[in-house]
Structures are given as C-alpha cells and as structure tokens.
Design a protein around this motif. Structure first.
Motif, PDB file in Angstrom:
ATOM      1  N   GLY A 103      89.808 -44.487 -19.687  1.00  0.00           N
ATOM      2  CA  GLY A 103      89.331 -44.676 -18.330  1.00  0.00           C
ATOM      3  C   GLY A 103      87.834 -44.846 -18.220  1.00  0.00           C
ATOM      4  O   GLY A 103      87.351 -45.725 -17.513  1.00  0.00           O
ATOM      5  N   ARG A 137      83.755 -47.323 -11.627  1.00  0.00           N
ATOM      6  CA  ARG A 137      83.399 -46.804 -12.946  1.00  0.00           C
ATOM      7  C   ARG A 137      84.643 -46.512 -13.777  1.00  0.00           C
ATOM      8  O   ARG A 137      84.632 -46.638 -14.986  1.00  0.00           O
ATOM      9  CB  ARG A 137      82.602 -45.488 -12.800  1.00  0.00           C
ATOM     10  CG  ARG A 137      81.348 -45.608 -12.021  1.00  0.00           C
ATOM     11  CD  ARG A 137      80.249 -46.364 -12.753  1.00  0.00           C
ATOM     12  NE  ARG A 137      80.153 -46.059 -14.186  1.00  0.00           N
ATOM     13  CZ  ARG A 137      79.646 -46.892 -15.080  1.00  0.00           C
ATOM     14  NH1 ARG A 137      79.227 -48.078 -14.706  1.00  0.00           N
ATOM     15  NH2 ARG A 137      79.567 -46.545 -16.346  1.00  0.00           N
ATOM     16  N   LEU A 185      85.487 -45.379 -20.703  1.00  0.00           N
ATOM     17  CA  LEU A 185      84.876 -45.770 -21.963  1.00  0.00           C
ATOM     18  C   LEU A 185      83.829 -46.853 -21.800  1.00  0.00           C
ATOM     19  O   LEU A 185      83.310 -47.353 -22.789  1.00  0.00           O
ATOM     20  CB  LEU A 185      85.950 -46.233 -22.947  1.00  0.00           C
ATOM     21  CG  LEU A 185      86.794 -45.088 -23.509  1.00  0.00           C
ATOM     22  CD1 LEU A 185      87.764 -45.602 -24.543  1.00  0.00           C
ATOM     23  CD2 LEU A 185      85.904 -44.026 -24.114  1.00  0.00           C
ATOM     24  N   ASP A 186      83.539 -47.252 -20.560  1.00  0.00           N
ATOM     25  CA  ASP A 186      82.502 -48.250 -20.347  1.00  0.00           C
ATOM     26  C   ASP A 186      81.156 -47.629 -20.713  1.00  0.00           C
ATOM     27  O   ASP A 186      80.591 -46.852 -19.950  1.00  0.00           O
ATOM     28  CB  ASP A 186      82.499 -48.670 -18.869  1.00  0.00           C
ATOM     29  CG  ASP A 186      82.456 -50.171 -18.743  1.00  0.00           C
ATOM     30  OD1 ASP A 186      82.604 -50.852 -19.765  1.00  0.00           O
ATOM     31  OD2 ASP A 186      82.285 -50.651 -17.624  1.00  0.00           O
ATOM     32  N   SER A 187      80.619 -47.982 -21.873  1.00  0.00           N
ATOM     33  CA  SER A 187      79.414 -47.317 -22.348  1.00  0.00           C
ATOM     34  C   SER A 187      78.206 -47.850 -21.598  1.00  0.00           C
ATOM     35  O   SER A 187      78.305 -48.779 -20.812  1.00  0.00           O
ATOM     36  CB  SER A 187      79.246 -47.575 -23.843  1.00  0.00           C
ATOM     37  OG  SER A 187      79.055 -48.956 -24.039  1.00  0.00           O
ATOM     38  N   GLN A 188      77.059 -47.255 -21.892  1.00  0.00           N
ATOM     39  CA  GLN A 188      75.819 -47.806 -21.354  1.00  0.00           C
ATOM     40  C   GLN A 188      75.622 -49.208 -21.898  1.00  0.00           C
ATOM     41  O   GLN A 188      75.957 -49.490 -23.038  1.00  0.00           O
ATOM     42  CB  GLN A 188      74.632 -46.918 -21.750  1.00  0.00           C
ATOM     43  CG  GLN A 188      74.594 -45.609 -20.988  1.00  0.00           C
ATOM     44  CD  GLN A 188      74.674 -45.817 -19.486  1.00  0.00           C
ATOM     45  OE1 GLN A 188      73.867 -46.539 -18.933  1.00  0.00           O
ATOM     46  NE2 GLN A 188      75.647 -45.203 -18.825  1.00  0.00           N
TER      47      GLN A 188
END
Lengths: 107, 169
Positions: B80, B26, B82-85
């Motif tokens: 780190g 993640r 910021l991977d959104s849905q």
C-alpha cells in the motif's frame, strides 16, 4: 443539450489524468491502475461515438477493450507479484536502475 | 435515453474528482477505491448513452473482478505505501507540464469543433444485449475468437509467471 463533444471532452480529461498517473506514480500497482483509467477513457469515447453515429459497433469495441484490459491487468499483477518476490519492492524507478530483473526471475 | 446537462455535469465531476484523487492518494488501497468510484460514474454514463450491456460488463468485470483482484494483490503484498521518496525529482513537474500541454491541445481541438456538431442521434438502434450478442457471433466473430485466445494466453502466462516453490526456498 448534451452533445458527443461533452463526452469526448470528459474522456480526454480522464485520459490525461491517467497519463499523469503513469508518469508520476512509482508504485507499479498504481501505474497499472492509471493504465486502467486511460483504457476506460478510451471506452467512453467509443461508446459516445457509437451513440453519435447511431451505430452499435462502438459498444462491441468497448466490450473487447474491457476483455483485453482484464487479460492485461492479470498478467501485470502476476508480474508485480513475481518482481516483488524477487526484489521486495514494486517501485518502478528502483527496478529500472537494476536492469537485470529478468535474469533474476530466470525467464 | 439521453440525460440533461445537470446530471451529466454531476457525473463528470464525480468521475474527474475520483480520478484526480486516485492519482494523488498516498495509499494504494485508497487509490483503488477511488478508481471504483470513477468506474461506477462511468457505468452510469454508459447507461445514459444507451449502452446497458457495456454498463453491466463495466460493473461486473471492472468493479467486480479486476478491482477485487487489484485490492487482493495490494493486501497480499502489503504494497500500500511502498511509493518511496522520488529519486528523480525533475520528472514530476515535467510530467505535469507535459500533461497540461496535452490538455490544452485536446481542448483546442474539442472547442474548435463545438457548434459545428449536431446533437446526439435521437435514439440508438437496437443496443439490447440480444442485439449485441447477435453481432458478436456474427460480424465480430473473428475478434471474439482472438480475444478468447488472448485470455487463454494470459491464463497460461500467469501460470508460467508463478514462482517455482522448489526454486524459491
């Protein structure tokens, strides 16, 4: 006995993991890292074939790939930083929806 | 120097597991550190293929320079997590199934070739750094010059991409 097939199979598996990373991840930095993984898989195949055909040229190609990868990652990260400063986001899907990123950065 | 099957399997397992963990993690910092493990395993594999210079350059340039640059950028941007849905849900299964198709195709080609190939050459010709350097400045001089221009263009490009302070504020 280890043959070149083992190395090429490993290289293929690593390459496919890199492809999945590029397709699945949305953080632009992670997409860059997945591209690095794919470049490394190609490098492994080059070095393995160099060993297989008893020819050093493959190793030289691998060195050139490493140099090109260094240039690529530097430019890529500079782009990520520039886009982040303009948009506060490094999500490739979000950026894809807003097509005028280039205008905003005033290239 | 060629290695036996056991060290090879261990090294490949480390490389593949680190790559999978990289794609799955993640947090971007974890991903970068897993990639370092993957690169180290590959460096050892290069050593087993009589490529000491490539292994060294892998350790110095990839692990030493590129990954440090990536980690610094992640920390600088605080990017780190910021991977959104996912906004486009169907693409993830599509990507995974396409990758599986690619894997099946690739393994078909690889396993069709098993048995017909010969083992690795007994020993690689001279692959010492001296021999490679000689080749680099001899028959590979043109690619060498081109890559130096590519690196120069990359430096100039990065400077050009740096946001203008006056325009920003």
């Amino acid at each position: 006995m280890i043959t070149v097939t083992h190395y090429v199979a490993l290289s293929g598996v690593l390459f496919i993991i890199g492809v999945v990373g590029v397709l699945v991840r949305r953080n632009a930095i992670l997409v860059l890292l997945s591209v690095e993984l794919m470049l490394n898989a190609a490098n492994l195949a080059f070095v393995a074939f160099a060993r297989h055909w008893n020819h050093v040229d493959g190793q030289l190609v691998a060195l050139f790939v490493i140099a090109a990868a260094a240039a690529e990652v530097v430019v890529g990260l500079a782009l990520v930083v520039a886009v982040f400063r303009a948009r506060r986001s490094v999500d490739v899907d979000e950026l894809d929806k807003e097509l005028s990123v280039a205008d905003e950065l005033a290239f | 120097m060629s290695i036996g099957i056991v060290p090879f399997v261990i090294l490949s397992a480390v490389a593949v597991l680190a790559a999978l963990a990289m794609v799955a993690s993640r947090h971007a910092v974890h991903a970068a550190l897993f990639l370092v493990i993957n690169f180290s395993a590959l460096a050892v594999l290069y050593l087993s293929l009589d490529a000491p210079l490539v292994a060294l350059v892998q350790a110095l340039v990839y692990i030493g320079a590129i990954m440090v640059l990536v980690l610094l950028t992640i920390l600088l941007l605080d990017a780190g997590e910021l991977d959104s849905q996912s906004t486009l849900e169907w693409q993830v299964p599509a990507a995974v199934s396409l990758a599986l198709v690619l894997l099946v195709e690739g393994s078909y080609l690889v396993f069709r070739g098993i048995g017909s190939e010969t083992g690795l050459a007994e020993k690689l010709g001279d692959s010492s750094p001296q021999a490679i350097g000689k080749l680099l400045f001899d028959s590979f001089l043109l690619p060498f010059e081109i890559i130096s221009i590519v690196l120069l263009v990359a430096i100039v490009g990065v400077v050009a991409l740096t946001p203008d302070k006056d325009k920003d504020e």
